[in-house]
Design a protein around this motif. Structure first.
Motif, PDB file in Angstrom:
ATOM      1  N   SER A 101      25.008 -24.471  21.082  1.00  0.00           N
ATOM      2  CA  SER A 101      23.755 -23.810  21.452  1.00  0.00           C
ATOM      3  C   SER A 101      22.628 -24.837  21.533  1.00  0.00           C
ATOM      4  N   THR A 102      21.660 -24.563  22.412  1.00  0.00           N
ATOM      5  CA  THR A 102      20.501 -25.461  22.526  1.00  0.00           C
ATOM      6  C   THR A 102      19.615 -25.297  21.295  1.00  0.00           C
ATOM      7  N   ALA A 103      18.670 -26.219  21.170  1.00  0.00           N
ATOM      8  CA  ALA A 103      17.693 -26.134  20.076  1.00  0.00           C
ATOM      9  C   ALA A 103      17.000 -24.770  20.101  1.00  0.00           C
ATOM     10  N   LEU A 104      16.595 -24.347  21.300  1.00  0.00           N
ATOM     11  CA  LEU A 104      15.895 -23.068  21.449  1.00  0.00           C
ATOM     12  C   LEU A 104      16.772 -21.903  20.983  1.00  0.00           C
ATOM     13  N   GLU A 105      18.028 -21.916  21.379  1.00  0.00           N
ATOM     14  CA  GLU A 105      18.946 -20.822  21.001  1.00  0.00           C
ATOM     15  C   GLU A 105      19.195 -20.821  19.493  1.00  0.00           C
ATOM     16  N   MET A 138      13.781 -28.757  23.719  1.00  0.00           N
ATOM     17  CA  MET A 138      14.238 -27.378  23.502  1.00  0.00           C
ATOM     18  C   MET A 138      15.601 -27.073  24.107  1.00  0.00           C
ATOM     19  N   ASP A 139      15.906 -27.738  25.228  1.00  0.00           N
ATOM     20  CA  ASP A 139      17.173 -27.451  25.920  1.00  0.00           C
ATOM     21  C   ASP A 139      18.304 -28.378  25.494  1.00  0.00           C
ATOM     22  N   ARG A 141      21.256 -29.865  23.079  1.00  0.00           N
ATOM     23  CA  ARG A 141      22.183 -29.399  22.042  1.00  0.00           C
ATOM     24  C   ARG A 141      22.119 -30.370  20.864  1.00  0.00           C
ATOM     25  N   PRO A 142      22.604 -29.939  19.692  1.00  0.00           N
ATOM     26  CA  PRO A 142      22.516 -30.802  18.500  1.00  0.00           C
ATOM     27  C   PRO A 142      23.082 -32.213  18.714  1.00  0.00           C
ATOM     28  N   ASN A 143      24.196 -32.340  19.464  1.00  0.00           N
ATOM     29  CA  ASN A 143      24.785 -33.683  19.625  1.00  0.00           C
ATOM     30  C   ASN A 143      23.954 -34.584  20.535  1.00  0.00           C
ATOM     31  N   GLN A 144      22.936 -34.024  21.171  1.00  0.00           N
ATOM     32  CA  GLN A 144      22.026 -34.830  22.001  1.00  0.00           C
ATOM     33  C   GLN A 144      20.751 -35.186  21.237  1.00  0.00           C
ATOM     34  N   LEU A 145      20.728 -34.840  19.955  1.00  0.00           N
ATOM     35  CA  LEU A 145      19.533 -35.066  19.137  1.00  0.00           C
ATOM     36  C   LEU A 145      19.847 -36.022  17.990  1.00  0.00           C
ATOM     37  N   SER A 146      18.829 -36.747  17.526  1.00  0.00           N
ATOM     38  CA  SER A 146      18.992 -37.604  16.342  1.00  0.00           C
ATOM     39  C   SER A 146      19.047 -36.721  15.092  1.00  0.00           C
ATOM     40  N   GLY A 147      19.431 -37.324  13.973  1.00  0.00           N
ATOM     41  CA  GLY A 147      19.477 -36.586  12.715  1.00  0.00           C
ATOM     42  C   GLY A 147      18.132 -35.963  12.363  1.00  0.00           C
ATOM     43  N   GLY A 148      17.069 -36.732  12.545  1.00  0.00           N
ATOM     44  CA  GLY A 148      15.736 -36.227  12.225  1.00  0.00           C
ATOM     45  C   GLY A 148      15.343 -35.064  13.129  1.00  0.00           C
ATOM     46  N   GLN A 149      15.717 -35.176  14.419  1.00  0.00           N
ATOM     47  CA  GLN A 149      15.416 -34.082  15.350  1.00  0.00           C
ATOM     48  C   GLN A 149      16.212 -32.830  15.000  1.00  0.00           C
ATOM     49  N   ARG A 150      17.470 -33.028  14.593  1.00  0.00           N
ATOM     50  CA  ARG A 150      18.278 -31.870  14.183  1.00  0.00           C
ATOM     51  C   ARG A 150      17.656 -31.171  12.989  1.00  0.00           C
ATOM     52  N   GLN A 151      17.160 -31.980  12.031  1.00  0.00           N
ATOM     53  CA  GLN A 151      16.544 -31.361  10.868  1.00  0.00           C
ATOM     54  C   GLN A 151      15.255 -30.639  11.265  1.00  0.00           C
ATOM     55  N   ARG A 152      14.545 -31.148  12.261  1.00  0.00           N
ATOM     56  CA  ARG A 152      13.349 -30.442  12.750  1.00  0.00           C
ATOM     57  C   ARG A 152      13.720 -29.095  13.376  1.00  0.00           C
ATOM     58  N   VAL A 153      14.840 -29.087  14.085  1.00  0.00           N
ATOM     59  CA  VAL A 153      15.322 -27.812  14.644  1.00  0.00           C
ATOM     60  C   VAL A 153      15.617 -26.838  13.501  1.00  0.00           C
ATOM     61  N   VAL A 155      14.312 -26.839  10.549  1.00  0.00           N
ATOM     62  CA  VAL A 155      13.043 -26.411   9.948  1.00  0.00           C
ATOM     63  C   VAL A 155      12.388 -25.334  10.824  1.00  0.00           C
ATOM     64  N   ALA A 156      12.431 -25.541  12.140  1.00  0.00           N
ATOM     65  CA  ALA A 156      11.866 -24.540  13.063  1.00  0.00           C
ATOM     66  C   ALA A 156      12.584 -23.204  12.900  1.00  0.00           C
ATOM     67  N   ARG A 157      13.910 -23.262  12.786  1.00  0.00           N
ATOM     68  CA  ARG A 157      14.691 -22.031  12.602  1.00  0.00           C
ATOM     69  C   ARG A 157      14.294 -21.332  11.293  1.00  0.00           C
ATOM     70  N   ALA A 158      14.027 -22.121  10.242  1.00  0.00           N
ATOM     71  CA  ALA A 158      13.619 -21.540   8.960  1.00  0.00           C
ATOM     72  C   ALA A 158      12.245 -20.862   9.060  1.00  0.00           C
ATOM     73  N   LEU A 159      11.403 -21.379   9.944  1.00  0.00           N
ATOM     74  CA  LEU A 159      10.036 -20.858  10.076  1.00  0.00           C
ATOM     75  C   LEU A 159       9.936 -19.656  11.004  1.00  0.00           C
ATOM     76  N   VAL A 160      10.951 -19.445  11.838  1.00  0.00           N
ATOM     77  CA  VAL A 160      10.792 -18.548  12.989  1.00  0.00           C
ATOM     78  C   VAL A 160      10.522 -17.101  12.586  1.00  0.00           C
TER      79      VAL A 160
END
Length: 227
Positions: A101-105, A138-139, A141-153, A155-160
């Motif tokens: 799934s994408t970051a947004l999803e 936003m579009d 997927r996790p494997n296209q993101l760095s570790g820090g970016q994944r953790q930001r995703v 965190v965003a999911r936790a806040l949503v």
């Protein structure tokens, strides 16, 4: 300032064969709304058990836990699940993102469970991804993101869901030191925006980002310091 969390004489025992292991031995704790708290303690101190109780992933053997004015210590599993979905945003060491799934999803997913309409879900997910500095990812997927970016995703999911509390369990455990500082600064911003943040860590420098450090030892609170 009102108390969002109030624990009174919380005990948690685990049966082990014919023995009973007493992990939490009478915890009294109050956390005010919008506090930034770190929970620390060596392995076996009870901090993970306490985290699970605070996150409504488990119930105490005895004692009372009031969360946002509700006594959650006696709730059924179904009621606890409801409280978890509305009151608590979780951030884990391992990110726990859906790989396809994408970051947004990924970020919108809790809103599916909450029954929000698709258009509103997307708008809200975009809003929190912008808040954590990932408007341009936003579009991905996790494997296209760095570790820090994944953790930001994560965190965003936790806040949503606009939860009362963000519970972060070793959120920098898989990150290098520079990225760890960035993620901790993000938690500082989240707390400044009005969220209550509770962080579990065994790293002293990470705990120092919090305004209050609670240390557990052998199932009891050893010290509780605000700085």
């Amino acid at each position: 300032m009102e108390e969002i969390i109030k624990l009174h004489d919380i005990r948690r025992d685990f049966p082990l064969g014919s023995q009973v292991v007493k992990v939490l031995k009478g915890i009294d704790l109050a956390v005010k709304r919008n506090e930034y708290v770190a929970l620390m303690g060596p392995s076996g101190s009870g901090k993970s058990t306490l985290m699970n109780l605070l996150g409504c992933l488990d119930t105490p053997t005895s004692g009372e836990y009031w969360l946002n004015g509700q006594d959650v210590s006696k709730m059924t599993d179904n009621d606890l699940a409801e409280v978890r979905n509305t009151e608590i945003g979780f951030v884990f060491q391992t990110f726990n993102l859906l790989p396809r799934s994408t970051a947004l999803e990924n970020v919108a997913l809790p809103l599916v469970y909450a029954g929000m309409a698709n258009k509103e879900r997307i708008e809200r997910a975009q809003e929190v991804l912008e808040q954590v500095g990932l408007a341009d990812r936003m579009d991905h997927r996790p494997n296209q993101l760095s570790g820090g970016q994944r953790q930001r995703v994560a965190v965003a999911r936790a806040l949503v869901n606009k939860p009362s509390i963000i519970l972060a369990d070793e959120p920098t455990g898989n990150l290098d030191s520079k990225t760890s500082v960035e993620i901790m600064n993000l938690f500082g911003e989240i707390q400044a925006n009005g969220n209550t943040v509770i962080l579990v860590t065994h790293e002293e420098d990470i705990a120092q980002h919090a305004k209050r450090i609670i240390r557990l030892r052998d199932g009891l609170i050893e010290s509780d310091q605000t700085h």
